[in-house]
Design a protein around this motif. Structure first.
Motif, PDB file in Angstrom:
ATOM      1  N   GLY A  74       0.814  -1.207   0.000  1.00 24.06           N
ATOM      2  CA  GLY A  74       0.000   0.000   0.000  1.00 24.06           C
ATOM      3  C   GLY A  74       0.849   1.259   0.000  1.00 24.06           C
TER       4      GLY A  74
ATOM      5  N   GLY B  92      -3.747   3.736  -2.117  1.00 20.43           N
ATOM      6  CA  GLY B  92      -2.867   3.030  -1.187  1.00 20.43           C
ATOM      7  C   GLY B  92      -3.616   2.419  -0.018  1.00 20.43           C
TER       8      GLY B  92
ATOM      9  N   VAL C 169      -4.308  -1.598   0.895  1.00 21.79           N
ATOM     10  CA  VAL C 169      -4.021  -2.192   2.210  1.00 21.79           C
ATOM     11  C   VAL C 169      -5.242  -2.950   2.705  1.00 21.79           C
TER      12      VAL C 169
END
Length: 138
Positions: free
Chosen positions: A9, A58, A62
């Motif tokens: 991420g 990002g 994740v």
């Protein structure tokens, strides 16, 4: 902590950040050159989506890759992202100022940046986790 998800991420956020900065510069030059106000307003509305892509993609990555605690890992990735930007910002400002109160204000601003990015990454990590759960149902 899921190191694989957090690191992927953060790398995705960094890559997208490095891509979006020249896009934002090009976008601002484009808006300045447009003489029609309505078209300039429409083109100018693309500024915000371009600027949020780095933390949104990002954090969603994740959340998508995490097996457990996606929000916690998203918040951790956001804190690391904020720390990285804060260190760069403090280094740039410290070289230019010698006033101690200005340096304290930069530390306070860095703490707020870390908290903000932690919240934004956790928010987008929940979206990524939702996408993963929706795909597993299909």
């Amino acid at each position: 902590m899921d190191y694989r998800a957090v690191s992927k991420g953060l790398v995705a956020s960094l890559v997208i950040y490095l891509i979006s900065r020249p896009l934002l510069k090009w976008h601002s030059f484009l808006v300045e050159d447009i003489s029609n106000e309505i078209i300039a307003l429409i083109v100018n509305s693309a500024h915000q989506p371009i600027s949020i892509t780095s933390w949104f993609i990002g954090g969603a990555l994740v959340g998508y890759l995490c097996n457990a605690n996606p929000i916690k890992n998203g918040a951790l990735a956001g804190a690391l992202y904020g720390v990285a930007f804060s260190i760069v910002g403090i280094a740039l400002i410290s070289g230019q100022t010698h006033d101690l109160t200005t340096k304290y204000l930069q530390l306070i601003r860095a703490a707020f940046m870390i908290g903000t990015y932690s919240f934004l990454f956790a928010l987008s990590a929940s979206f990524g986790n939702l996408l993963r759960s929706q795909r597993s149902v299909l």
